[in-house]
Design a protein around this motif. Structure first.
Motif, short mmCIF file in Angstrom:
data_model
loop_
_atom_site.label_atom_id
_atom_site.label_comp_id
_atom_site.label_asym_id
_atom_site.label_seq_id
_atom_site.Cartn_x
_atom_site.Cartn_y
_atom_site.Cartn_z
N ALA A 36 0.81 -1.22 0.00
CA ALA A 36 0.00 0.00 0.00
C ALA A 36 0.84 1.27 0.00
O ALA A 36 0.52 2.24 -0.70
CB ALA A 36 -0.95 0.00 1.20
N GLU A 37 1.93 1.28 0.75
CA GLU A 37 2.78 2.48 0.83
C GLU A 37 3.46 2.75 -0.52
O GLU A 37 3.51 3.89 -0.99
CB GLU A 37 3.83 2.31 1.93
CG GLU A 37 4.64 3.56 2.18
CD GLU A 37 5.59 3.39 3.36
OE1 GLU A 37 6.71 3.91 3.26
OE2 GLU A 37 5.21 2.75 4.35
N GLN A 43 1.36 6.31 -7.13
CA GLN A 43 0.24 7.14 -7.59
C GLN A 43 0.58 8.63 -7.50
O GLN A 43 0.24 9.40 -8.40
CB GLN A 43 -1.01 6.85 -6.77
CG GLN A 43 -1.66 5.53 -7.10
CD GLN A 43 -2.88 5.27 -6.23
OE1 GLN A 43 -2.83 5.38 -5.02
NE2 GLN A 43 -3.98 4.93 -6.89
N GLN A 44 1.25 9.01 -6.43
CA GLN A 44 1.67 10.41 -6.29
C GLN A 44 2.61 10.81 -7.42
O GLN A 44 2.51 11.89 -7.99
CB GLN A 44 2.36 10.63 -4.94
CG GLN A 44 1.44 10.58 -3.75
CD GLN A 44 2.20 10.62 -2.43
OE1 GLN A 44 3.43 10.50 -2.39
NE2 GLN A 44 1.46 10.75 -1.34
N PHE A 45 3.53 9.89 -7.74
CA PHE A 45 4.48 10.15 -8.82
C PHE A 45 3.75 10.30 -10.16
O PHE A 45 4.02 11.23 -10.91
CB PHE A 45 5.50 9.01 -8.88
CG PHE A 45 6.47 9.13 -10.01
CD1 PHE A 45 7.42 10.15 -10.02
CD2 PHE A 45 6.45 8.23 -11.06
CE1 PHE A 45 8.32 10.27 -11.06
CE2 PHE A 45 7.36 8.34 -12.10
CZ PHE A 45 8.29 9.36 -12.10
N LYS A 76 13.08 8.75 -5.31
CA LYS A 76 12.56 7.89 -4.24
C LYS A 76 11.84 6.66 -4.80
O LYS A 76 12.07 5.54 -4.36
CB LYS A 76 11.61 8.72 -3.36
CG LYS A 76 11.15 8.03 -2.10
CD LYS A 76 10.34 9.00 -1.24
CE LYS A 76 9.91 8.38 0.05
NZ LYS A 76 9.14 9.29 0.89
N VAL A 77 10.99 6.89 -5.79
CA VAL A 77 10.22 5.80 -6.39
C VAL A 77 11.13 4.83 -7.12
O VAL A 77 10.95 3.61 -7.06
CB VAL A 77 9.13 6.37 -7.34
CG1 VAL A 77 8.51 5.29 -8.20
CG2 VAL A 77 8.06 7.09 -6.55
N SER A 78 12.14 5.35 -7.80
CA SER A 78 13.01 4.49 -8.62
C SER A 78 13.89 3.56 -7.79
O SER A 78 14.48 2.63 -8.34
CB SER A 78 13.88 5.34 -9.54
OG SER A 78 14.85 6.06 -8.81
#
Length: 114
Positions: A36-37, A43-45, A76-78
């Motif tokens: 979920a996190e 989704q924010q990205f 952060k996502v990558s």
């Protein structure tokens, strides 16, 4: 004629979904979404990317803060393994789409070259 093209498009979409590349992408997405996190961050990205693209398409200049936020979030996502895997599997589907696009637009290229 347009209806036939739309029908063909729907057939191609169904065929794409049946490919191993698409199925691998679906699995990678489901695995990423299970956390979920990570999914929330993803989704924010996506939302930030969409917002910035819309702004650019409208001819607006991106601020330094917007660029920094986008860079920080992308960084952060990558670093998340499930997202990295998702992006890797997406390349296979993108290659299929690129090949299809080239095939579909070949008559136009031939028209202008001939």
């Amino acid at each position: 004629m347009a209806e036939n093209l739309h029908d063909l498009g729907n057939q191609v979409a169904a065929a794409l979904q049946a490919t191993p590349d698409f199925q691998a992408l679906q699995k990678a997405f489901d695995e990423m979404k299970a956390d979920a996190e990570t999914y929330k961050l993803f989704q924010q990205f996506q939302q930030l990317q969409g917002t910035l693209q819309q702004k650019q398409m409208a001819g607006q200049k991106l601020t330094d803060d917007e660029l920094k936020n986008a860079h920080d979030l992308a960084d952060k996502v990558s670093k998340i393994e499930s997202v990295k895997h998702l992006m890797e599997t997406e390349r296979g589907v993108n290659q299929i789409l690129s090949d299809l696009n080239q095939t579909i637009t070949q008559p136009i290229q031939n028209l202008y070259q001939g």
